[in-house]
Motif scaffolding. Structure first.
Motif, short mmCIF file in Angstrom:
data_model
loop_
_atom_site.label_atom_id
_atom_site.label_comp_id
_atom_site.label_asym_id
_atom_site.label_seq_id
_atom_site.Cartn_x
_atom_site.Cartn_y
_atom_site.Cartn_z
N LEU A 1 -6.40 1.07 -6.17
CA LEU A 1 -7.24 1.69 -5.14
C LEU A 1 -6.73 1.48 -3.72
O LEU A 1 -6.75 2.44 -2.93
CB LEU A 1 -8.68 1.18 -5.28
CG LEU A 1 -9.71 1.82 -4.35
CD1 LEU A 1 -9.82 3.32 -4.60
CD2 LEU A 1 -11.07 1.14 -4.53
N PRO A 2 -6.29 0.28 -3.31
CA PRO A 2 -5.84 0.13 -1.92
C PRO A 2 -4.73 1.09 -1.51
O PRO A 2 -4.73 1.61 -0.39
CB PRO A 2 -5.37 -1.33 -1.87
CG PRO A 2 -6.20 -2.02 -2.91
CD PRO A 2 -6.31 -1.02 -4.02
N SER A 3 -3.80 1.35 -2.43
CA SER A 3 -2.72 2.28 -2.09
C SER A 3 -3.21 3.72 -2.02
O SER A 3 -2.72 4.52 -1.21
CB SER A 3 -1.58 2.17 -3.11
OG SER A 3 -2.02 2.48 -4.42
N LEU A 4 -4.21 4.06 -2.84
CA LEU A 4 -4.80 5.41 -2.77
C LEU A 4 -5.55 5.59 -1.45
O LEU A 4 -5.49 6.66 -0.83
CB LEU A 4 -5.74 5.62 -3.96
CG LEU A 4 -5.09 5.66 -5.34
CD1 LEU A 4 -6.15 5.66 -6.43
CD2 LEU A 4 -4.17 6.87 -5.47
N ILE A 5 -6.25 4.56 -1.03
CA ILE A 5 -6.95 4.60 0.26
C ILE A 5 -5.95 4.73 1.40
O ILE A 5 -6.15 5.50 2.35
CB ILE A 5 -7.82 3.34 0.45
CG1 ILE A 5 -8.96 3.33 -0.58
CG2 ILE A 5 -8.37 3.26 1.87
CD1 ILE A 5 -9.74 2.03 -0.61
N GLN A 6 -4.86 3.98 1.31
CA GLN A 6 -3.84 4.05 2.36
C GLN A 6 -3.29 5.46 2.49
O GLN A 6 -3.08 5.95 3.61
CB GLN A 6 -2.71 3.07 2.05
CG GLN A 6 -1.60 3.07 3.10
CD GLN A 6 -0.70 1.85 2.98
OE1 GLN A 6 -1.21 0.74 2.89
NE2 GLN A 6 0.60 2.05 2.96
N ILE A 7 -3.07 6.11 1.37
CA ILE A 7 -2.53 7.47 1.42
C ILE A 7 -3.51 8.42 2.11
O ILE A 7 -3.15 9.15 3.04
CB ILE A 7 -2.20 7.96 0.00
CG1 ILE A 7 -0.99 7.19 -0.55
CG2 ILE A 7 -1.90 9.47 -0.01
CD1 ILE A 7 -0.75 7.41 -2.03
#
Length: 360
Positions: A228-234
């Motif tokens: 999830l953190p990387s999806l949010i970052q994108i």
């Protein structure tokens, strides 16, 4: 942003993705340009898979194949490419024969040093941007063009497994043995994905989809901690960089049905794709009213005969609340995963015709 593209004649999917009411449900199909089409198989007889990806002219040609064959039945095109061009840009070798194979996958965190310190996205992936611009012109405004990337967790898994895997044992063991190194690599991949998707929008992409094909292989806890953190970052960086030029963002977290509420609340995407293992009613109860849903017919139904296709399209439209004089809101029609090579193109045509019939 690139200008002077032909005027768009069909904006149905764009309006649906923005949450606007539409006169019928827009529909497209994941992997709609691919091995089930005889015309694509003819191209593969004379061109390698990544050769097509790297040639803007060839990528444009095969992107348009389903649009031409099913003219008036598809409401979007998706640029022909592959999610694994990102690991290639990072310095990893990927062979498609017939499925993806990494001759030298990452075995331990020490192998991260083999990746490029800096990825010049324009240099390494500019062929995708050129393909998008070429295709936008070639579409002549018939339908919008979708750009895409793999999600960091899915790309991470391929880079460590060395190809497809049913268990993801190697990549999941990384998460548990090397959690901090894994998180750093996932965010590093996300940074490249952001630049890649920004370049696609500047080249002419009108929607963006992030494919997290392995999302469902993580527990809800591990999905929240690692994926999830990387999806949010994108999503957050795309909106910050592109501002008012940011197109609708679609996330397809395949199989992560127990994490849908978290995705809807935190991930930051306009549209969430669902697979066939959850009902539209349950999915809607989890994501709320503001998220647009995409999906979710089982691709295997396309080889199950036309009676089954029609029956299930009718059921799906009913469950999503599509059709009727009041119009439809909150749904983009699609399969719950990519179309398979065994499908008869005429059965896909029948599916698309049924979608128009029962969602109007």
């Amino acid at each position: 942003m690139v200008a002077n593209f032909p005027p768009l004649k069909n904006d149905l999917i764009l309006r649906a993705a923005r949450g606007e009411k539409t006169e019928r449900v827009p529909v497209w199909v994941m992997r709609q340009a691919g091995r089930y089409l005889p015309e694509f198989r003819e191209e593969r007889k004379i061109h390698q898979f990544f050769e097509i990806c790297r040639s803007p002219e060839l990528a444009c040609k095969v992107t348009l194949q389903p649009i031409t064959r099913f003219s008036g039945l598809l409401d979007a095109s998706i640029i022909f490419s592959d999610i694994l061009v990102v690991p290639q840009a990072m310095g990893m070798e990927v062979i498609m024969n017939p499925g993806p194979h990494f001759p030298a996958p990452l075995e331990t965190p020490d192998d991260i040093s083999r990746l490029k310190d800096h990825v010049d996205v324009d240099k390494e992936l500019g062929y995708v941007f050129d393909a998008i611009t070429t295709t936008r012109h070639a579409l002549k405004g018939e339908v919008p063009l979708i750009g895409f990337s793999g999600a960091p967790w899915t790309l991470f898994a391929y880079m460590i497994e060395g190809g497809s895997s049913k268990t993801l044992q190697k990549s999941k063991s990384w998460l548990f043995k090397y959690p901090e190194e894994s998180k750093k690599l996932l965010l590093r991949i996300a940074d490249i994905v952001v630049e890649y998707l920004v370049g696609q929008v500047k080249a002419g992409a009108q929607l963006l989809q992030v494919f997290d094909s392995n999302a469902g292989d993580l527990s809800p806890h591990d999905f929240a901690e690692f994926a999830l953190p990387s999806l949010i970052q994108i999503s957050s960086r795309l909106r910050s960089i592109l501002a008012s030029d940011c197109p609708p963002l679609i996330l397809f977290p395949k199989g992560a049905n127990t994490s849908l509420a978290t995705v809807a609340e935190k991930a930051g995407y306009d549209v969430v794709g669902i697979d066939w293992c959850i009902t539209p009613t349950v999915a809607r109860s989890l994501v709320g009213s503001k998220i647009i849903l995409q999906g979710n017919m089982d691709p295997s139904l396309l080889v199950g005969g036309r009676e089954a296709i029609e029956k299930n399209v009718k059921r799906m439209c009913s469950e999503f609340g599509a059709g009727g004089s009041k119009g439809t809101v909150g749904w983009i029609g699609n399969l719950g995963h990519g179309i398979t090579p065994q499908v008869d193109p005429e059965d896909l045509r029948f599916f698309l015709e049924c979608m128009q019939k029962y969602s109007t």
